[in-house]
Enzyme design. Structure first.
Site, mmCIF file in Angstrom:
data_model
loop_
_atom_site.group_PDB
_atom_site.id
_atom_site.type_symbol
_atom_site.label_atom_id
_atom_site.label_comp_id
_atom_site.label_asym_id
_atom_site.label_seq_id
_atom_site.Cartn_x
_atom_site.Cartn_y
_atom_site.Cartn_z
ATOM 1 N N VAL A 86 0.855 -1.194 0.000
ATOM 2 C CA VAL A 86 0.000 0.000 0.000
ATOM 3 C C VAL A 86 0.891 1.243 0.000
ATOM 4 O O VAL A 86 1.688 1.452 0.918
ATOM 5 C CB VAL A 86 -0.959 -0.001 1.210
ATOM 6 C CG1 VAL A 86 -1.865 1.221 1.152
ATOM 7 C CG2 VAL A 86 -1.787 -1.289 1.244
ATOM 8 N N LYS A 87 0.742 2.031 -1.074
ATOM 9 C CA LYS A 87 1.582 3.221 -1.237
ATOM 10 C C LYS A 87 0.828 4.428 -0.670
ATOM 11 O O LYS A 87 -0.309 4.704 -1.070
ATOM 12 C CB LYS A 87 1.887 3.414 -2.725
ATOM 13 C CG LYS A 87 3.082 4.280 -3.027
ATOM 14 C CD LYS A 87 3.364 4.244 -4.532
ATOM 15 C CE LYS A 87 4.550 5.077 -4.920
ATOM 16 N NZ LYS A 87 4.694 5.154 -6.374
ATOM 17 N N ILE A 88 1.482 5.113 0.258
ATOM 18 C CA ILE A 88 0.815 6.168 1.021
ATOM 19 C C ILE A 88 1.671 7.439 0.998
ATOM 20 O O ILE A 88 2.880 7.371 1.238
ATOM 21 C CB ILE A 88 0.611 5.695 2.485
ATOM 22 C CG1 ILE A 88 -0.276 4.445 2.485
ATOM 23 C CG2 ILE A 88 0.021 6.798 3.361
ATOM 24 C CD1 ILE A 88 -0.470 3.823 3.855
#
Ligand code: G3P
Length: 219
Positions: A86-88
């Site tokens: 998950v890229k945040i």
């Protein structure tokens, strides 16, 4: 050093995978839009298609900007495939979301990192990867590579496990310099990866070997 490809183009991902040197993929909303992938269902389908091609981690970026929505969106992305990271983005809500996912055992990539302080925060929150944008710093006359060097020093000082994922890599010298500075991963276009293999002496040397072989056969 791990090689990730920074694209949502399935043909290029397959070409890099077939080359045998690919360790993962990074995407972002701009790269998805570039491929014409729009709408929730199509975007989810596209991430699954990418995961079916590659063996390694695949970064999928949240669109949400609040903590609660990032948690919700990230949880959906993480269920698509065990390869999903998950890229945040590096924001206050983003740091909190990274901490949440880190405690939950979900891999994260903290993106849009442009300073050593941001990278330190990402590591403290437990990010799996931190993405300093080398090329975009170079674009504004700031040395992107110095940031990689600073983050390496800080992470080594304290033994942080967060992997330095040099992003916004544009050309082969970025890759080589990031490797010299100890970046764990680089992500860039297929053209930069393919450019690593090119050398005029390799081409002329091979042409000479083949010509000599043909000449010897004719004698
Ligand atoms: O995916 C993030 C980063 O690699 C973007 O690169 O070339 O758009 O600055 P670039």
């Amino acid at each position: 050093m791990k090689f990730f490809i920074d694209t949502a183009n399935l043909k290029q991902i397959k070409e890099a995978q077939d080359l045998g040197v690919l360790d993962g993929v990074t995407t972002n909303p701009s790269l998805m839009a570039k491929e014409g992938i729009t709408g929730h269902d199509n975007i989810m389908k596209h991430y699954k298609a990418i995961c079916a091609i590659v063996d390694g981690d695949v970064s999928a970026e949240v669109i949400a900007t609040t903590y609660e929505e990032m948690i919700e969106e990230g949880a959906v992305l993480a269920t698509l495939d065990p390869k999903i990271v998950v890229k945040i983005p590096m924001t206050k809500d983003g740091v909190q979301a990274i901490k949440y996912f880190s405690l939950d055992g979900i891999k994260t990539n903290c993106t849009l990192v442009f300073s050593a302080g941001q990278a330190l925060l990402a590591a403290k929150a437990g990010a799996t990867y931190v993405s300093p944008f080398v090329g975009r710093l170079d674009d504004i006359s700031t040395d992107g590579l110095t940031l990689i060097e600073d983050i390496r020093l800080i992470y080594d000082n304290y033994g942080y496990d967060t992997q330095i994922l040099a992003a916004s890599v544009r050309h082969p010298m970025h890759i080589i310099n990031c490797a010299k500075l100890g970046a764990d991963v680089m992500t860039g276009p297929l053209s930069a990866i393919l450019a690593l293999m090119k050398h005029p002496l390799t081409d002329s040397g091979l042409a000479q070997f083949l010509a000599d072989h043909a000449g010897a056969k004719g004698r």
